[in-house]
Design a protein around this motif. Structure first.
Motif, PDB file in Angstrom:
ATOM      1  N   UNK A   1      20.555  -0.445   7.653  1.00 36.37           N
ATOM      2  CA  UNK A   1      19.325  -0.524   8.434  1.00 36.37           C
ATOM      3  C   UNK A   1      18.253   0.402   7.864  1.00 36.37           C
ATOM      4  N   UNK A   2      18.632   1.627   7.489  1.00 37.19           N
ATOM      5  CA  UNK A   2      17.673   2.579   6.925  1.00 37.19           C
ATOM      6  C   UNK A   2      17.120   2.044   5.609  1.00 37.19           C
ATOM      7  N   UNK A   3      18.007   1.549   4.757  1.00 35.81           N
ATOM      8  CA  UNK A   3      17.593   1.030   3.457  1.00 35.81           C
ATOM      9  C   UNK A   3      16.688  -0.185   3.619  1.00 35.81           C
ATOM     10  N   UNK A   4      17.009  -1.039   4.563  1.00 38.03           N
ATOM     11  CA  UNK A   4      16.196  -2.226   4.823  1.00 38.03           C
ATOM     12  C   UNK A   4      14.794  -1.817   5.280  1.00 38.03           C
ATOM     13  N   UNK A   5      14.707  -0.829   6.148  1.00 41.49           N
ATOM     14  CA  UNK A   5      13.409  -0.348   6.629  1.00 41.49           C
ATOM     15  C   UNK A   5      12.611   0.281   5.473  1.00 41.49           C
ATOM     16  N   UNK A   6      13.285   1.066   4.623  1.00 40.83           N
ATOM     17  CA  UNK A   6      12.607   1.669   3.475  1.00 40.83           C
ATOM     18  C   UNK A   6      12.082   0.603   2.518  1.00 40.83           C
ATOM     19  N   UNK A   7      12.853  -0.450   2.313  1.00 42.99           N
ATOM     20  CA  UNK A   7      12.420  -1.544   1.446  1.00 42.99           C
ATOM     21  C   UNK A   7      11.153  -2.190   1.996  1.00 42.99           C
ATOM     22  N   UNK A   8      11.116  -2.440   3.292  1.00 45.00           N
ATOM     23  CA  UNK A   8       9.933  -3.041   3.908  1.00 45.00           C
ATOM     24  C   UNK A   8       8.721  -2.124   3.762  1.00 45.00           C
ATOM     25  N   UNK A   9       8.932  -0.813   3.925  1.00 42.18           N
ATOM     26  CA  UNK A   9       7.829   0.138   3.765  1.00 42.18           C
ATOM     27  C   UNK A   9       7.300   0.116   2.332  1.00 42.18           C
ATOM     28  N   UNK A  10       8.202   0.092   1.359  1.00 46.12           N
ATOM     29  CA  UNK A  10       7.777   0.070  -0.054  1.00 46.12           C
ATOM     30  C   UNK A  10       7.059  -1.230  -0.396  1.00 46.12           C
ATOM     31  N   UNK A  11       7.509  -2.344   0.157  1.00 48.25           N
ATOM     32  CA  UNK A  11       6.820  -3.613  -0.062  1.00 48.25           C
ATOM     33  C   UNK A  11       5.399  -3.551   0.491  1.00 48.25           C
ATOM     34  N   UNK A  12       5.266  -2.950   1.656  1.00 44.99           N
ATOM     35  CA  UNK A  12       3.947  -2.822   2.277  1.00 44.99           C
ATOM     36  C   UNK A  12       3.053  -1.932   1.410  1.00 44.99           C
ATOM     37  N   UNK A  13       3.580  -0.810   0.925  1.00 47.24           N
ATOM     38  CA  UNK A  13       2.816   0.064   0.042  1.00 47.24           C
ATOM     39  C   UNK A  13       2.383  -0.684  -1.218  1.00 47.24           C
ATOM     40  N   UNK A  14       3.284  -1.452  -1.797  1.00 44.48           N
ATOM     41  CA  UNK A  14       2.977  -2.214  -3.004  1.00 44.48           C
ATOM     42  C   UNK A  14       1.864  -3.227  -2.749  1.00 44.48           C
ATOM     43  N   UNK A  15       1.933  -3.935  -1.625  1.00 41.75           N
ATOM     44  CA  UNK A  15       0.870  -4.888  -1.278  1.00 41.75           C
ATOM     45  C   UNK A  15      -0.475  -4.178  -1.139  1.00 41.75           C
ATOM     46  N   UNK A  16      -0.471  -3.011  -0.504  1.00 45.14           N
ATOM     47  CA  UNK A  16      -1.711  -2.254  -0.326  1.00 45.14           C
ATOM     48  C   UNK A  16      -2.281  -1.810  -1.674  1.00 45.14           C
ATOM     49  N   UNK A  17      -1.442  -1.333  -2.572  1.00 45.97           N
ATOM     50  CA  UNK A  17      -1.907  -0.902  -3.891  1.00 45.97           C
ATOM     51  C   UNK A  17      -2.450  -2.082  -4.696  1.00 45.97           C
ATOM     52  N   UNK A  18      -1.739  -3.206  -4.620  1.00 46.14           N
ATOM     53  CA  UNK A  18      -2.230  -4.398  -5.328  1.00 46.14           C
ATOM     54  C   UNK A  18      -3.584  -4.826  -4.785  1.00 46.14           C
ATOM     55  N   UNK A  19      -3.756  -4.759  -3.484  1.00 49.01           N
ATOM     56  CA  UNK A  19      -5.030  -5.108  -2.857  1.00 49.01           C
ATOM     57  C   UNK A  19      -6.130  -4.144  -3.320  1.00 49.01           C
ATOM     58  N   UNK A  20      -5.811  -2.835  -3.373  1.00 51.59           N
ATOM     59  CA  UNK A  20      -6.786  -1.849  -3.840  1.00 51.59           C
ATOM     60  C   UNK A  20      -7.180  -2.116  -5.290  1.00 51.59           C
ATOM     61  N   UNK A  21      -6.192  -2.458  -6.132  1.00 50.45           N
ATOM     62  CA  UNK A  21      -6.491  -2.756  -7.532  1.00 50.45           C
ATOM     63  C   UNK A  21      -7.373  -3.984  -7.651  1.00 50.45           C
ATOM     64  N   UNK A  22      -7.098  -5.017  -6.888  1.00 51.53           N
ATOM     65  CA  UNK A  22      -7.918  -6.228  -6.924  1.00 51.53           C
ATOM     66  C   UNK A  22      -9.340  -5.936  -6.472  1.00 51.53           C
ATOM     67  N   UNK A  23      -9.483  -5.119  -5.442  1.00 53.71           N
ATOM     68  CA  UNK A  23     -10.809  -4.775  -4.946  1.00 53.71           C
ATOM     69  C   UNK A  23     -11.552  -3.911  -5.959  1.00 53.71           C
ATOM     70  N   UNK A  24     -10.844  -3.048  -6.672  1.00 53.51           N
ATOM     71  CA  UNK A  24     -11.462  -2.178  -7.669  1.00 53.51           C
ATOM     72  C   UNK A  24     -11.898  -2.936  -8.905  1.00 53.51           C
ATOM     73  N   UNK A  25     -11.246  -4.016  -9.262  1.00 49.78           N
ATOM     74  CA  UNK A  25     -11.589  -4.806 -10.445  1.00 49.78           C
ATOM     75  C   UNK A  25     -12.709  -5.797 -10.166  1.00 49.78           C
TER      76      UNK A  25
END
Length: 99
Positions: free
Chosen positions: A66-90
């Motif tokens: 359960x902990x690992x699953x929650x951490x994975x979801x958090x990292x996926x969310x962080x990755x989506x946010x960073x990708x969105x920031x990169x797209x907005x910056x370009x």
């Protein structure tokens, strides 16, 4: 489907005696029966301890999952946010033509 037959504890040929250490319980002395009871209780205690151990291990694994699953979801969310920031910056800024 036909109804299920009720099973009974009685065998058609009569009850077969329980055999322990090559003797039926009817042939054992009181002391032998008491010793057998003590061995059975010890075995029961060991089995209960083992069962508790495996239940604890199962709970640990489930918690880890359960902990690992929650951490994975958090990292996926962080990755989506960073990708969105990169797209907005370009992308060229909108509404600032000619500045």
């Amino acid at each position: 489907m036909p109804p299920k037959r009720k099973s009974s504890n009685k065998s058609p040929k009569g009850k077969t005696p329980t055999v322990v250490d090559g003797l039926s319980t009817d042939e054992m002395s009181k002391e032998q029966l008491e010793e057998h009871i003590v061995r059975l209780r010890e075995e029961l205690d060991r089995e209960r301890e083992e069962r508790n151990y495996f239940q604890l291990e199962r709970d640990k694994i489930h918690t880890f999952w359960e902990i690992t699953k929650r951490q994975l979801e958090e990292k996926k969310c962080e990755l989506r946010n960073r990708e969105r920031e990169l797209e907005e910056g370009e992308a060229p800024p909108s509404g600032n033509k000619g500045l």
